[in-house]
Design an enzyme around this catalytic site. Sequence first.
Site, PDB file in Angstrom:
ATOM      1  N   CYS A  22     -37.797  -8.335  41.244  1.00  0.00           N
ATOM      2  CA  CYS A  22     -36.794  -9.236  40.677  1.00  0.00           C
ATOM      3  C   CYS A  22     -37.373 -10.646  40.554  1.00  0.00           C
ATOM      4  CB  CYS A  22     -35.547  -9.272  41.562  1.00  0.00           C
ATOM      5  SG  CYS A  22     -34.341 -10.494  41.011  1.00  0.00           S
TER       6      CYS A  22
ATOM      7  N   LYS B 194     -27.427 -18.645 -15.407  1.00  0.00           N
ATOM      8  CA  LYS B 194     -27.705 -18.049 -16.714  1.00  0.00           C
ATOM      9  C   LYS B 194     -27.377 -19.053 -17.806  1.00  0.00           C
ATOM     10  CE  LYS B 194     -26.359 -13.572 -14.852  1.00  0.00           C
ATOM     11  NZ  LYS B 194     -25.361 -12.510 -14.779  1.00  0.00           N
TER      12      LYS B 194
ATOM     13  N   GLU C 132       3.886   1.625  -1.264  1.00  0.00           N
ATOM     14  CA  GLU C 132       4.464   1.911  -2.578  1.00  0.00           C
ATOM     15  C   GLU C 132       3.416   2.507  -3.518  1.00  0.00           C
ATOM     16  OE1 GLU C 132       8.001  -1.319  -3.134  1.00  0.00           O
ATOM     17  OE2 GLU C 132       5.977  -2.116  -2.825  1.00  0.00           O
TER      18      GLU C 132
ATOM     19  N   CYS D  61     -32.224  -4.867  39.710  1.00  0.00           N
ATOM     20  CA  CYS D  61     -32.420  -5.430  41.047  1.00  0.00           C
ATOM     21  C   CYS D  61     -31.216  -4.985  41.864  1.00  0.00           C
ATOM     22  CB  CYS D  61     -32.466  -6.958  40.964  1.00  0.00           C
ATOM     23  SG  CYS D  61     -32.166  -7.772  42.542  1.00  0.00           S
TER      24      CYS D  61
ATOM     25  N   ASP E 126       0.896   4.284  -2.616  1.00  0.00           N
ATOM     26  CA  ASP E 126       0.730   5.670  -2.151  1.00  0.00           C
ATOM     27  C   ASP E 126       1.811   6.592  -2.703  1.00  0.00           C
ATOM     28  OD1 ASP E 126      -1.438   5.223  -0.674  1.00  0.00           O
ATOM     29  OD2 ASP E 126      -0.467   5.376   1.290  1.00  0.00           O
TER      30      ASP E 126
ATOM     31  N   GLU F 136     -22.912  -4.861  -9.346  1.00  0.00           N
ATOM     32  CA  GLU F 136     -23.391  -4.647  -7.990  1.00  0.00           C
ATOM     33  C   GLU F 136     -22.294  -3.973  -7.174  1.00  0.00           C
ATOM     34  OE1 GLU F 136     -26.447  -5.879  -7.872  1.00  0.00           O
ATOM     35  OE2 GLU F 136     -27.017  -5.966  -5.754  1.00  0.00           O
TER      36      GLU F 136
ATOM     37  N   ASP G  91       0.841  -1.193   0.000  1.00  0.00           N
ATOM     38  CA  ASP G  91       0.000   0.000   0.000  1.00  0.00           C
ATOM     39  C   ASP G  91       0.880   1.247   0.000  1.00  0.00           C
ATOM     40  OD1 ASP G  91      -2.005  -1.771   0.209  1.00  0.00           O
ATOM     41  OD2 ASP G  91      -2.597  -1.259   2.259  1.00  0.00           O
TER      42      ASP G  91
ATOM     43  N   SER H 230     -35.804  -7.985 -13.637  1.00  0.00           N
ATOM     44  CA  SER H 230     -35.563  -8.733 -12.395  1.00  0.00           C
ATOM     45  C   SER H 230     -35.244 -10.175 -12.746  1.00  0.00           C
ATOM     46  CB  SER H 230     -36.810  -8.728 -11.521  1.00  0.00           C
ATOM     47  OG  SER H 230     -37.128  -7.431 -11.177  1.00  0.00           O
TER      48      SER H 230
ATOM     49  N   ARG I 181     -30.226   1.219 -10.352  1.00  0.00           N
ATOM     50  CA  ARG I 181     -31.218   0.465 -11.107  1.00  0.00           C
ATOM     51  C   ARG I 181     -32.543   1.231 -11.197  1.00  0.00           C
ATOM     52  NH1 ARG I 181     -35.418  -3.038 -10.322  1.00  0.00           N
ATOM     53  NH2 ARG I 181     -35.631  -4.660 -11.889  1.00  0.00           N
TER      54      ARG I 181
END
Length: 709
Positions: free
Chosen positions: A444, A326, A55, A462, A57, A197, A53, A102, A159
């Site tokens: 109680c 599908k 490097e 109590c 950056d 998504e 991370d 849908s 959507r």
Amino acid sequence: MYSKEEQRRLFDLSKKLLAQPEPTDASSISELRETIIYHEWRYYALNDPVVSDFEYDMLYKKLQAIEAAHPQLVTPESPTQRVSSDLTEEFNLVEHLTPMLSLDNSYDAEDLKEFDERIKNYLGLPADLDIEYCVEPKFDGGTIALVYENDQLVRAATRGNGALGDEITANIRTLRSVPLRAEFSKFGIAKAELRGEALIRKDVFVKMNEQRAADELTLFANPRNAATGGLRTKDPSETASRRIEAFIYQLGYAVDANGNNAFGLLKSHDDTIDLLGKLGFKIPQDTPPNLERKVCKNITEVAAFCVEWQNKRESYGYEIDGMVVKANSLELQQRTGSTAHHPRWAIAFKFKAKQATTKLLNVEFQVGKIGSITPVAKLEPVALAGVTVSSVSLHNEDFIRNKDLRLGDTVLVERAGDVIPYIVKPMEELRDGSEQEIVFPTNCPVCQTQLVRAEDEAAWRCENPDCEAQVIQRMIYHVSKNAMDIDGFGESQIERFFRLGWLRNIADIYRLDYEAIAQLEGFGEKSANNLRAAIEKAKKNPIHRLLHSLTIHHLGIKAGKILAAEVQNIWELKDWDEERFRQIKDIGPVVTHNVIRFFQHEKNVEILKEMESLGVNFTQTEEDRPKAVNADAPLVGKTILFTGTLMKMGRKEAQAKAEAAGAKNTSAVSGNLDYLIVGEDAGSKLKKATALGTVTIMTEDEFLELVGG
Ligand code: IVH
């Protein structure tokens, strides 16, 4: 997307760029962009970065520096241009290029078989023919549609109602898994619409909520809400801070420069997804160990793959609520077509519900270690995402009143991820008038003492310290992991020994008769010896554990440590007055009052004396002693706040470093704040601190340098 050679080149190039001193001219601008885009793809699309991370950056900062020096060279596709500074005022409604339909639902292998038969029936194909299907997770986040024109991301939308959606381009541009530019033109595509998504990884979500808790912000209910909310915010930097990722699972529309269908060489759904992967999108992977997408040769294989996923759903990184099946051949999809509602060639296989309805049969009232009464609903047992639920906490009286729960109600129960099941709401429309009010007890349920409720507390309590239920709960707490941490000693043993008359209070734990224990059914010599060893070990605990284990209300781990650092011996606390407590920062009046009251109780003092005589450590240990802060430590007397996501250390670790350097951590930006340390995707706190003009703002690296590593 990238060939092996290409990847090697980009990797070597990254190392070369990183080794270069701060560039002043613009000669490496395109190399920097190229390598950054490559690393974003490895990180966000593949989840498999090849540089640290840090490097990444550094490359990013170099690019930012060059662009700052040469603003005329900034292009909209530059990796730095994901967050635009102007706020989205309002969402425009836009029309999808093709309607977003849908999916029909199925719940078991039988449903899937019928689906397969329907297709064959519809097309007049022989019943014994095998249709090939492509199966992938049904991601549970926010649906998005992306339009690329001439290789550029030009529009993104939700959507909406399937025909029209809200335009959220500025927000989507902040998602690093969504390429701002993708070479569709290489494949003869001039304009395309993709569906996918937007999601937040479950572990990222947990951390994000922890951070929100630390920042005293309201928590998100679940990853899905955090993601969909993040897509619809008016502030793209807020979207960016939520670490949303987008899986792309469908090419909905593709035309060439003349407006003609450009699916061209694509023969199957699987081909399409592969193409999108090559173009740099995050797609369901088709190679182990993360086999998210699979081409199955027939519906039987589909059913097996769906069940396999149903079983491993909880351990998957993202929330999914089923699988999508599908028909793989695009030609077959074309021939089969759609109803007004859903495609005939696809179906969702829905996992067992995480929500269920059941009857609220009864409410029991449990007494906690400090006497708080917790109502617990007893439910008609119901199967919920793989477990049977028959009892859930109702928290307190207000929870019952706010939800208007009644005995006999049909209630909606939910269990999300690792979250404990909870009641969402009563189904008011199913009431028949026989439901009854839940009456909170006035006394109680165990010792019959009258209950009291302090004005600022949610719980009835109590107040009888000898209440049997409380005594048992206190002992259970005393031995638990966060307190004295007595291994292998738990609720069932405590209750058993209590019934045998061996345990009346926590001191008795340290004078158990191990020979008698060894004789108990289910114990034996070995377990008794193990228990003895664990208890002997606990006797040597640092006193902060002991303080915490006494169940003094509001004296948690943190207060235990603060007090332990102040005394040579626990008994000193007995003689402290309010004034002495006041001298300790971070010990408030509530803890002060409760500790004083604890020592005023003759019985508590008796128990402590017994514990001490039985060998429990009462003197400060090395672990209890405060870490000495040098008077010339770099941050003595300064207040500090961390914001955004830290890349080199955890939030707690950073705060500990700051404390060790003499600083005091705070949670809000105010005139008293001296330092703000800014991680990635910092938001409103950074803005506020900048506006104040009195706060020193530092990067993580600058902070580390200041505190010396
Ligand atoms: S395909 C015409 N694939 O499920 C094809 N949808 O009711 C229609 N969803 O909100 C969608 N994961 O966003 C498809 N792998 C996946 C999916 C998926 C989640 C969502 C979709 C829509 C709903 C469909």
